[in-house]
Motif scaffolding. Structure first.
Motif, PDB file in Angstrom:
ATOM      1  N   ILE A  39      -0.288   4.072  -2.341  1.00 24.71           N
ATOM      2  CA  ILE A  39      -0.425   4.657  -0.999  1.00 24.71           C
ATOM      3  C   ILE A  39      -1.823   5.248  -0.850  1.00 24.71           C
ATOM      4  CG2 ILE A  39       0.321   6.561   0.489  1.00 24.71           C
ATOM      5  CD1 ILE A  39       2.387   4.517   0.636  1.00 24.71           C
ATOM      6  N   LEU A  40      -2.289   5.938  -1.898  1.00 26.40           N
ATOM      7  CA  LEU A  40      -3.616   6.552  -1.854  1.00 26.40           C
ATOM      8  C   LEU A  40      -4.700   5.502  -1.645  1.00 26.40           C
ATOM      9  CD1 LEU A  40      -3.768   9.386  -4.525  1.00 26.40           C
ATOM     10  CD2 LEU A  40      -4.075   9.564  -2.061  1.00 26.40           C
ATOM     11  N   GLU A  41      -4.512   4.342  -2.254  1.00 25.88           N
ATOM     12  CA  GLU A  41      -5.508   3.287  -2.058  1.00 25.88           C
ATOM     13  C   GLU A  41      -5.586   2.879  -0.586  1.00 25.88           C
ATOM     14  OE1 GLU A  41      -5.625  -0.090  -4.739  1.00 25.88           O
ATOM     15  OE2 GLU A  41      -4.994   1.228  -6.367  1.00 25.88           O
ATOM     16  N   GLY A  42      -4.414   2.704   0.030  1.00 25.14           N
ATOM     17  CA  GLY A  42      -4.395   2.363   1.454  1.00 25.14           C
ATOM     18  C   GLY A  42      -5.007   3.465   2.290  1.00 25.14           C
ATOM     19  N   VAL A  43      -4.654   4.710   1.973  1.00 22.05           N
ATOM     20  CA  VAL A  43      -5.150   5.849   2.750  1.00 22.05           C
ATOM     21  C   VAL A  43      -6.665   6.003   2.579  1.00 22.05           C
ATOM     22  CG1 VAL A  43      -5.101   8.359   2.891  1.00 22.05           C
ATOM     23  CG2 VAL A  43      -2.966   7.077   2.821  1.00 22.05           C
ATOM     24  N   LEU A  44      -7.135   5.831   1.339  1.00 22.34           N
ATOM     25  CA  LEU A  44      -8.575   5.937   1.072  1.00 22.34           C
ATOM     26  C   LEU A  44      -9.349   4.889   1.878  1.00 22.34           C
ATOM     27  CD1 LEU A  44      -9.239   6.466  -2.732  1.00 22.34           C
ATOM     28  CD2 LEU A  44     -10.349   7.642  -0.846  1.00 22.34           C
ATOM     29  N   LEU A  45      -8.838   3.664   1.825  1.00 24.72           N
ATOM     30  CA  LEU A  45      -9.485   2.567   2.564  1.00 24.72           C
ATOM     31  C   LEU A  45      -9.579   2.884   4.041  1.00 24.72           C
ATOM     32  CD1 LEU A  45      -8.047  -0.831   1.256  1.00 24.72           C
ATOM     33  CD2 LEU A  45     -10.419  -0.193   1.463  1.00 24.72           C
ATOM     34  N   THR A  46      -8.450   3.301   4.617  1.00 24.29           N
ATOM     35  CA  THR A  46      -8.454   3.530   6.060  1.00 24.29           C
ATOM     36  C   THR A  46      -9.231   4.788   6.415  1.00 24.29           C
ATOM     37  OG1 THR A  46      -6.259   4.468   5.766  1.00 24.29           O
ATOM     38  CG2 THR A  46      -6.394   2.272   6.679  1.00 24.29           C
ATOM     39  N   PHE A  47      -9.218   5.777   5.533  1.00 22.31           N
ATOM     40  CA  PHE A  47      -9.994   6.986   5.807  1.00 22.31           C
ATOM     41  C   PHE A  47     -11.486   6.632   5.868  1.00 22.31           C
ATOM     42  CE2 PHE A  47     -12.463  10.647   4.288  1.00 22.31           C
ATOM     43  CZ  PHE A  47     -12.123  11.559   5.260  1.00 22.31           C
ATOM     44  N   LEU A  48     -11.940   5.875   4.871  1.00 20.99           N
ATOM     45  CA  LEU A  48     -13.352   5.464   4.868  1.00 20.99           C
ATOM     46  C   LEU A  48     -13.654   4.590   6.084  1.00 20.99           C
ATOM     47  CD1 LEU A  48     -13.878   4.718   1.090  1.00 20.99           C
ATOM     48  CD2 LEU A  48     -14.807   6.604   2.431  1.00 20.99           C
ATOM     49  N   GLY A  49     -12.698   3.696   6.408  1.00 22.66           N
ATOM     50  CA  GLY A  49     -12.880   2.843   7.580  1.00 22.66           C
ATOM     51  C   GLY A  49     -12.983   3.666   8.850  1.00 22.66           C
TER      52      GLY A  49
END
Lengths: 212, 408
Positions: free
Chosen positions: B329-339
């Motif tokens: 989940i953190l990977e998805g959240v990190l990606l979208t946060f940076l995006g």
């Protein structure tokens, strides 16, 4: 340190494995031999808390392993059982030191940092910050041993740790496992069909399957 | 080590994949950001500039064009109206006040607006230097004009005919700067204000220098000799009472030469027309974001296949199912946060470029440095997409069968 009581396990469609009761005291080593399909790896998984048996009990330092459930079992395994696999299975995105530190992190024992100690003990200090894909097979296996030892477990389980190594490296790996287990006073169990190990460890049992 | 760092290391292990996903998401979100920023500020600015102007009276033509040219100074004027008629209308009992405007000249693209001091009061201007005009050819510069031209009080310049730069120059009548306005974030920032008389005299064939030394009208209409046929461009009208809104436009439009247009009505019509386009672009941006979400889902799902061993090893060395779930989940959240952060930055940067290259147009005066509360929603929306996209891969990680995986 670890003892089993009348464990039974079977996969569907295959006759049940015959698993003898066994006991390994701290500082002792036991070799588990047998043909492929005789249940060696299954036994190792059961002892490692990775696979619950159909019946029977595994006692680790007097505690029944599968009385623990979920996270408790995971944390107990992380702290008390070190497992070395046939392939090193090192996490490629992390450095050598980070790989070895991972059990500290997952079992929340980061205060007791033993990473450098085991890098030195296993002679891979110079690889501390190396990338995983630059390691040789022997070095990689030593990293995985360091990872299994870093939480100073009571039990060390090794599944064919020498299968993919040359004679020289195989000898080093077995020696390292033996000496480190002795230093920690941990019980060492090696599952193998590698003839080269037999000369290193005296005690052994052989697993059989009824139909084999 | 922490879960966040561990997730980050796994994202870094696939730099191209990660960058592509971040950029795709950022692209969609930056479009939404620009739209939100422009819409909000544009509407605000449009409403601010039209405040106090109930009706615009000018020559026949498109009512929208009339409003755009005389209130926002972006389109061409519809034409001129005779001073007599303008004066006649302004005496109507429904009208509280009128401000005459004479348009048609510019200085390097900045429009020269002939008017009276009521116009200054309408926009509640304050002077950064100097004072309002007293004589013909005295001008007051808006803050942006002063900043761009570098003129100070006392400087002299020549205007050009037409409302766009590089037309024929009125070199016989230089304008003299007598005042500079403080920035107000309103349309006056970009205008050069002067008296109606200045605009008239600049276009006269003969030059009566005595006339030019006289004081100009500060309010109402300039006095003219009867035989002169003077013209205005538009009248800005304030109603005396609400009945005027019903009666006055009809009254004016029935006269052959004149037309009345309500800024608020025309602007809401304009937004209605633009709204279709904005919705279209917004829809497109949402689809891009969804595709980005799908991209993240596929990337995580595929990487999980390769990482089954890794996950099993983590379990074997003490990680719980829940930790693996959180890791993905953190990977998805990190990606979208940076995006999302990249998207917001690109959006603001894009608006900055847009405003910079469009200094005298409709977008001038918008600010790229404004942060709206809606942008938090963009961030929240992006994180929602991230969690949604990583839910199934995370569930798969949660169910990793360690024993099976490690002995394969």
């Amino acid at each position: 340190m670890i003892a089993t009581k009348s464990i039974q396990f079977s996969y569907e469609g295959i006759p049940a494995f015959e698993i003898p009761d066994l006991e390994i005291r701290g500082g002792e080593a036991l070799l588990v031999l047998g043909k492929s399909g005789s249940g060696k790896t299954t036994l190792l998984n059961i002892l490692g808390g990775l696979l619950a048996p159909r019946k029977g009990e595994i006692l680790v330092d007097g505690l029944s392993l599968y009385s623990l459930k979920g996270q408790k079992l995971d944390k107990f395994r992380g702290k008390n059982i070190g497992i070395v696999f046939q392939k090193p299975h090192i996490l490629a995105p992390l450095s050598v030191a980070e790989n070895i530190a991972l059990p500290h992190f997952f079992s929340k024992s980061e205060a007791n940092d033993k990473v450098d100690h085991y890098l030195k003990e296993l002679g891979i200090m110079d690889k501390k910050h190396a990338k995983i894909n630059t390691l040789s097979e022997g070095e990689a296996q030593r990293v995985s041993i360091a990872r299994a030892l870093v939480n100073e477990p009571k039990i060390i389980l090794a599944d064919e740790p020498t299968a993919s190594l040359d004679d020289e490296n195989a000898r080093i790996v077995v020696q390292l496992l033996k000496s480190q287990a002795a230093k920690l006073g941990a019980a060492l169990l090696i599952v193998t069909h590698d003839q080269r190990i037999k000369s290193e460890i005296n005690q052994s049992i052989t697993l059989k399957r009824k139909d084999l | 080590m922490s879960m966040l760092k561990l997730s980050w290391k796994y994202l870094l292990a696939k730099p191209w994949n990660t960058t592509l996903n971040i950029l795709l998401l950022a692209l969609g979100l930056s479009i939404i950001t620009v739209l939100i920023l422009i819409q909000d500020q544009f509407e605000n600015k449009m409403n601010r500039d039209a405040a106090g102007i109930d009706l615009v009276i000018g020559a026949k033509g498109s009512p929208l064009q009339l409003v755009l040219s005389s209130v926002y100074h972006i389109d061409f004027p519809t034409g001129n109206i005779p001073l007599d008629e303008a004066r006649g209308i302004s005496r109507n009992r429904l009208i509280k006040n009128t401000i005459p405007l004479g348009l048609g000249d510019n200085y390097q693209g900045f429009r020269i607006v002939g008017t009276n001091h009521d116009y200054l009061d309408l926009y509640e201007v304050t002077f950064a230097a100097g004072e309002a005009w007293n004589k013909a050819f005295d001008v007051v510069l808006g803050s942006r004009v002063a900043q761009k031209s570098g003129f100070e009080v006392g400087d002299v310049f020549v205007g050009s005919h037409g409302i766009e730069a590089a037309s024929h120059e009125h070199d016989e009548h230089p304008y003299r700067v007598v005042g500079i306005l403080a920035p107000s974030d309103k349309i006056v920032d970009q205008l050069i204000l002067t008296s109606i008389e200045s605009v008239w005299y600049a276009h006269d064939e003969e030059h009566d220098h005595g006339k030019m030394e006289e004081e100009v009208a500060k309010t109402g209409f300039p006095e003219v000799v009867a035989d002169e046929e003077r013209e205005l461009t538009t009248l800005l009208v304030q109603y005396r009472n609400p009945i005027a809104a019903v009666q006055l436009p009809r009254l004016v439009n029935s006269r052959s030469a004149l037309q009345a247009a309500s800024p608020s009505f025309e602007i809401s019509r304009l937004f209605e027309l633009l709204g279709v386009g904005i919705s279209l672009v917004q829809g497109l941006a949402l689809i891009i974001v969804l595709i980005a979400g799908l991209g993240i889902f596929i990337a995580l799902y595929n990487s999980l296949k390769e990482r089954k061993y890794d996950l099993a090893v983590m379990r074997a060395i003490g990680a719980s199912r829940e930790q693996l779930f959180v890791l993905i989940i953190l990977e998805g959240v990190l990606l979208t946060f940076l995006g999302a952060v990249t998207g917001l930055l690109i959006g603001h940067f894009f608006l900055y470029i847009l405003v910079m290259t469009n200094e005298q147009g409709a977008l001038s005066g918008l600010s790229a440095g404004v942060f709206l509360t809606q942008e938090w929603w963009i961030l929240a929306y992006a994180l929602g997409v991230g969690i949604l996209a990583s839910l199934i891969p995370a569930w798969n990680a949660y169910r990793t069968d360690i024993a099976n995986q490690l002995t394969k």
